[in-house]
Design a protein around this motif. Structure first.
Motif, PDB file in Angstrom:
ATOM      1  N   VAL A  87       0.883  -1.166   0.000  1.00 33.45           N
ATOM      2  CA  VAL A  87       0.000   0.000   0.000  1.00 33.45           C
ATOM      3  C   VAL A  87       0.919   1.214   0.000  1.00 33.45           C
ATOM      4  CG1 VAL A  87      -1.784   1.299   1.229  1.00 33.45           C
ATOM      5  CG2 VAL A  87      -1.820  -1.204   1.258  1.00 33.45           C
ATOM      6  N   PHE A  88       0.967   1.922  -1.121  1.00 34.29           N
ATOM      7  CA  PHE A  88       1.870   3.052  -1.262  1.00 34.29           C
ATOM      8  C   PHE A  88       1.303   4.303  -0.598  1.00 34.29           C
ATOM      9  CE2 PHE A  88       3.232   0.393  -4.887  1.00 34.29           C
ATOM     10  CZ  PHE A  88       4.598   0.349  -4.630  1.00 34.29           C
ATOM     11  N   GLN A  89       2.179   5.279  -0.384  1.00 35.84           N
ATOM     12  CA  GLN A  89       1.766   6.522   0.267  1.00 35.84           C
ATOM     13  C   GLN A  89       0.728   7.264  -0.567  1.00 35.84           C
ATOM     14  OE1 GLN A  89       5.017   9.082   1.347  1.00 35.84           O
ATOM     15  NE2 GLN A  89       3.712  10.646   2.214  1.00 35.84           N
ATOM     16  N   GLN A  90       0.942   7.344  -1.877  1.00 33.58           N
ATOM     17  CA  GLN A  90       0.000   8.030  -2.746  1.00 33.58           C
ATOM     18  C   GLN A  90      -1.133   7.079  -3.142  1.00 33.58           C
ATOM     19  OE1 GLN A  90       0.140  11.288  -3.401  1.00 33.58           O
ATOM     20  NE2 GLN A  90       1.963  11.355  -2.090  1.00 33.58           N
ATOM     21  N   PRO A  91      -2.380   7.548  -3.129  1.00 31.36           N
ATOM     22  CA  PRO A  91      -3.506   6.680  -3.516  1.00 31.36           C
ATOM     23  C   PRO A  91      -3.331   6.142  -4.933  1.00 31.36           C
ATOM     24  CG  PRO A  91      -4.279   8.710  -2.490  1.00 31.36           C
ATOM     25  CD  PRO A  91      -2.814   8.897  -2.736  1.00 31.36           C
ATOM     26  N   THR A  92      -3.670   4.885  -5.142  1.00 28.21           N
ATOM     27  CA  THR A  92      -3.474   4.279  -6.457  1.00 28.21           C
ATOM     28  C   THR A  92      -4.744   3.607  -6.996  1.00 28.21           C
ATOM     29  OG1 THR A  92      -2.635   2.283  -5.374  1.00 28.21           O
ATOM     30  CG2 THR A  92      -0.997   3.878  -6.130  1.00 28.21           C
ATOM     31  N   LEU A  93      -5.862   3.757  -6.306  1.00 35.30           N
ATOM     32  CA  LEU A  93      -7.119   3.233  -6.840  1.00 35.30           C
ATOM     33  C   LEU A  93      -7.613   4.137  -7.962  1.00 35.30           C
ATOM     34  CD1 LEU A  93      -8.996   2.435  -3.503  1.00 35.30           C
ATOM     35  CD2 LEU A  93      -7.930   0.775  -5.034  1.00 35.30           C
ATOM     36  N   ASP A  94      -8.288   3.547  -8.944  1.00 35.96           N
ATOM     37  CA  ASP A  94      -8.913   4.327 -10.016  1.00 35.96           C
ATOM     38  C   ASP A  94     -10.219   4.903  -9.460  1.00 35.96           C
ATOM     39  OD1 ASP A  94     -10.377   5.251 -12.225  1.00 35.96           O
ATOM     40  OD2 ASP A  94      -9.514   3.740 -13.544  1.00 35.96           O
ATOM     41  N   PRO A  95     -10.325   6.228  -9.346  1.00 35.43           N
ATOM     42  CA  PRO A  95     -11.508   6.812  -8.704  1.00 35.43           C
ATOM     43  C   PRO A  95     -12.790   6.700  -9.519  1.00 35.43           C
ATOM     44  CG  PRO A  95     -10.142   8.546  -9.625  1.00 35.43           C
ATOM     45  CD  PRO A  95      -9.371   7.264  -9.786  1.00 35.43           C
ATOM     46  N   ASP A  96     -12.665   6.388 -10.808  1.00 32.48           N
ATOM     47  CA  ASP A  96     -13.832   6.420 -11.686  1.00 32.48           C
ATOM     48  C   ASP A  96     -14.507   5.077 -11.876  1.00 32.48           C
ATOM     49  OD1 ASP A  96     -13.690   9.194 -12.219  1.00 32.48           O
ATOM     50  OD2 ASP A  96     -12.028   8.825 -13.597  1.00 32.48           O
ATOM     51  N   ILE A  97     -13.950   4.015 -11.291  1.00 35.49           N
ATOM     52  CA  ILE A  97     -14.604   2.715 -11.378  1.00 35.49           C
ATOM     53  C   ILE A  97     -14.930   2.231  -9.972  1.00 35.49           C
ATOM     54  CG2 ILE A  97     -13.505   2.138 -13.567  1.00 35.49           C
ATOM     55  CD1 ILE A  97     -11.590   0.330 -12.085  1.00 35.49           C
ATOM     56  N   SER A  98     -15.703   1.176  -9.896  1.00 30.55           N
ATOM     57  CA  SER A  98     -16.180   0.721  -8.592  1.00 30.55           C
ATOM     58  C   SER A  98     -15.067   0.091  -7.768  1.00 30.55           C
ATOM     59  CB  SER A  98     -17.311  -0.300  -8.779  1.00 30.55           C
ATOM     60  OG  SER A  98     -16.803  -1.516  -9.311  1.00 30.55           O
ATOM     61  N   VAL A  99     -15.355  -0.051  -6.502  1.00 22.39           N
ATOM     62  CA  VAL A  99     -14.406  -0.680  -5.586  1.00 22.39           C
ATOM     63  C   VAL A  99     -14.078  -2.098  -6.050  1.00 22.39           C
ATOM     64  CG1 VAL A  99     -14.091  -1.527  -3.226  1.00 22.39           C
ATOM     65  CG2 VAL A  99     -15.161   0.704  -3.622  1.00 22.39           C
ATOM     66  N   ILE A 100     -15.119  -2.877  -6.362  1.00 25.50           N
ATOM     67  CA  ILE A 100     -14.880  -4.267  -6.746  1.00 25.50           C
ATOM     68  C   ILE A 100     -14.106  -4.354  -8.050  1.00 25.50           C
ATOM     69  CG2 ILE A 100     -17.086  -4.521  -7.956  1.00 25.50           C
ATOM     70  CD1 ILE A 100     -15.388  -7.240  -5.808  1.00 25.50           C
ATOM     71  N   GLU A 101     -14.359  -3.467  -8.996  1.00 24.61           N
ATOM     72  CA  GLU A 101     -13.637  -3.510 -10.268  1.00 24.61           C
ATOM     73  C   GLU A 101     -12.164  -3.163 -10.073  1.00 24.61           C
ATOM     74  OE1 GLU A 101     -14.368  -4.666 -13.173  1.00 24.61           O
ATOM     75  OE2 GLU A 101     -16.427  -5.178 -12.612  1.00 24.61           O
ATOM     76  N   ASN A 102     -11.864  -2.278  -9.140  1.00 24.19           N
ATOM     77  CA  ASN A 102     -10.460  -1.997  -8.822  1.00 24.19           C
ATOM     78  C   ASN A 102      -9.753  -3.258  -8.358  1.00 24.19           C
ATOM     79  OD1 ASN A 102      -9.132   0.909  -8.652  1.00 24.19           O
ATOM     80  ND2 ASN A 102     -11.339   1.199  -8.354  1.00 24.19           N
TER      81      ASN A 102
END
Length: 249
Positions: A87-102
């Motif tokens: 888990v890196f310091q900077q957020p790396t999830l794609d904000p435009d898709i759902s949690v499950i798709e990430n």
């Protein structure tokens, strides 16, 4: 199951420089299976650079080395990285898709069949109390929820070692506590954790501490051992003494 006698992470004589500026000086320490280890140091101590070397974003130059459960990162990077979650310091999830798709996308990158990735993702999201938000776009989550989703994502590949770089930065107190509580509980299941932070209050009494300042390990060991090395009555006093600039000590 991991061999508990083999370090989950072994860093040896690790140095790194940005041009003429050396930021890490022969750093060495170990993290054992099931251990909650805290890489504690002020901002600018070299924690993120160290994480970049451990995860092979940067190459470790000889004689420095990184071993994950005995596997040398330089010789077998694929095998070493397969045991690692980050888990890196900077957020790396794609904000435009759902949690499950990430999480499913992360699973696909690691070669997991979609059905298995979904099964694991649902399990991990339930454990971080996000089962009711799986269809929500990431941008609709709070900061704490996003961090918990990132932890869940890191765990769907079933790593034996989890690295977290300043994982609670920008979170409120309850969210910070929730992330720490979940990660510490994972150690009881055998997961090794290296938690990087500049916040003294994030160090639990049972943690192993690696105190980093100016790119050097200034102390290492259980909290009581670090206090003894610093001749300090508590961790804030030890932190102040051990991370003071070399010229001031």
């Amino acid at each position: 199951m991991a061999d508990e006698s083999i370090p989950a992470l072994e860093v040896s004589r690790l140095s790194f420089a940005y041009g003429p500026r050396t930021v890490l000086h022969e750093v060495a320490f170990r993290v054992m299976p099931g251990e909650f280890a805290v890489l504690l140091g002020p901002n600018g101590a070299g924690k993120s650079t160290l994480f970049a070397l451990i995860t092979r974003l940067f190459d470790a130059k000889p004689p420095g080395s990184v071993r994950i459960f005995g596997t040398a990162m330089r010789d077998s990077p694929g095998a070493a990285l397969a045991r690692l979650g980050v888990v890196f310091q900077q957020p790396t999830l794609d904000p435009d898709i759902s949690v499950i798709e990430n999480l499913l996308y992360h699973g696909a990158l690691h070669g997991l069949p979609r059905a298995e990735a979904r099964r694991r993702a649902l399990h991990e999201l339930e454990r971080v109390e996000l089962a009711d938000r799986i269809a929500s776009p990431v941008r609709a989550l709070s900061g704490g929820q996003r961090r918990r989703a990132e932890v869940a994502r890191a765990l769907i590949t079933r790593p034996a070692l989890l690295l977290l770089d300043e994982a609670t930065t920008g979170l409120d107190m309850p969210s910070r506590a929730a992330v720490r509580r979940h990660v510490r509980a994972l150690c009881a299941e055998g997961l090794a954790v290296l938690w990087a932070t500049h916040l003294i209050e994030e160090v639990p009494e049972e943690a192993r501490v690696v105190m980093l300042a100016e790119g050097r390990v200034r102390a290492e060991g259980p909290v009581a051992g670090v206090l003894a090395q610093a001749a300090a009555k508590d961790l804030p006093e030890a932190f102040a003494a051990l991370t003071a600039p070399a010229a001031a000590r």
